[in-house]
Design a protein around this motif. Structure first.
Motif, mmCIF file in Angstrom:
data_model
loop_
_atom_site.group_PDB
_atom_site.id
_atom_site.type_symbol
_atom_site.label_atom_id
_atom_site.label_comp_id
_atom_site.label_asym_id
_atom_site.label_seq_id
_atom_site.Cartn_x
_atom_site.Cartn_y
_atom_site.Cartn_z
ATOM 1 N N ALA A 48 0.842 -1.208 0.000
ATOM 2 C CA ALA A 48 0.000 0.000 0.000
ATOM 3 C C ALA A 48 0.872 1.252 0.000
ATOM 4 N N MET A 49 1.491 1.522 -1.133
ATOM 5 C CA MET A 49 2.454 2.621 -1.250
ATOM 6 C C MET A 49 1.807 3.998 -1.093
ATOM 7 N N THR A 50 0.589 4.151 -1.555
ATOM 8 C CA THR A 50 -0.088 5.438 -1.417
ATOM 9 C C THR A 50 -0.249 5.784 0.056
ATOM 10 N N TYR A 51 -0.601 4.797 0.866
ATOM 11 C CA TYR A 51 -0.751 5.022 2.306
ATOM 12 C C TYR A 51 0.590 5.451 2.920
ATOM 13 N N LEU A 52 1.666 4.814 2.520
ATOM 14 C CA LEU A 52 2.979 5.183 3.059
ATOM 15 C C LEU A 52 3.312 6.632 2.721
ATOM 16 N N TYR A 53 3.033 7.022 1.495
ATOM 17 C CA TYR A 53 3.286 8.397 1.084
ATOM 18 C C TYR A 53 2.397 9.370 1.855
ATOM 19 N N GLU A 54 1.108 9.069 1.935
ATOM 20 C CA GLU A 54 0.164 9.979 2.589
ATOM 21 C C GLU A 54 0.377 10.101 4.098
ATOM 22 N N THR A 55 0.993 9.095 4.716
ATOM 23 C CA THR A 55 1.248 9.159 6.156
ATOM 24 C C THR A 55 2.661 9.651 6.468
#
Length: 164
Positions: A48-55
């Motif tokens: 879940a790369m988007t989650y890593l970026y957004e957090t």
């Protein structure tokens, strides 16, 4: 207790659906720095790369390598997360630290990523800011074959020397 197949990768002993999944899919937000750390580990295991970026805190996103992070996460076999300690990071705090060890197999063998992650709360949400390696760096030990020369310098084969 949930079946092993359903347990959250973060090691909470709770099902993924009721632990980290709601955070990763945006249904809820982490209440503590440790909860964010655990969900970020689960995000690595789930890709879940988007989650890593957004957090990641907006002021720390410069240079974020989305493709490199994705490749590393997908090519690693995640073995587990161990939370060593937390400092601050409760719902009432604005900063926190979480010391953790993330174990994985990838590339050239088994690894333990031991880090002290730093977190900051902004606009009511916890974000990862940065981290530093903790403890000693893991040693990478090359395997020695039985018939290879012994590393001690004796001139004997390993099996007849230190491997005996």
């Amino acid at each position: 207790m949930a079946k092993k197949a359903e347990l959250c990768p973060c090691g909470s002993q709770v099902s993924y659906k009721s632990c980290c999944e709601p955070l990763i899919i945006g249904k809820s937000f982490a209440e503590t720095a440790e909860q964010l750390m655990r969900s970020r580990y689960s995000a690595y295991t789930k890709g879940a790369m988007t989650y890593l970026y957004e957090t990641t805190h907006p002021s720390h996103r410069a240079g974020y390598d989305h493709d490199g992070t994705k490749e590393w996460a997908e090519n690693s076999d995640w073995q587990g997360l161990e939370i060593i300690s937390t400092k601050d990071g409760s719902p009432d705090d604005s900063i926190g630290e979480v010391e953790f060890k993330a174990s994985y197999v990838g590339g050239d063998g088994e690894h333990v990523h031991h880090e002290i992650g730093r977190f900051r709360k902004a606009d009511g949400k916890w974000y990862f800011t940065d981290g530093r390696m903790a403890g000693q760096m893991p040693l990478h030990v090359e395997k020695i074959g039985r018939n290879d020369p012994c590393r001690c310098g004796s001139g004997k084969k390993f099996k007849k020397c230190c491997g005996a």
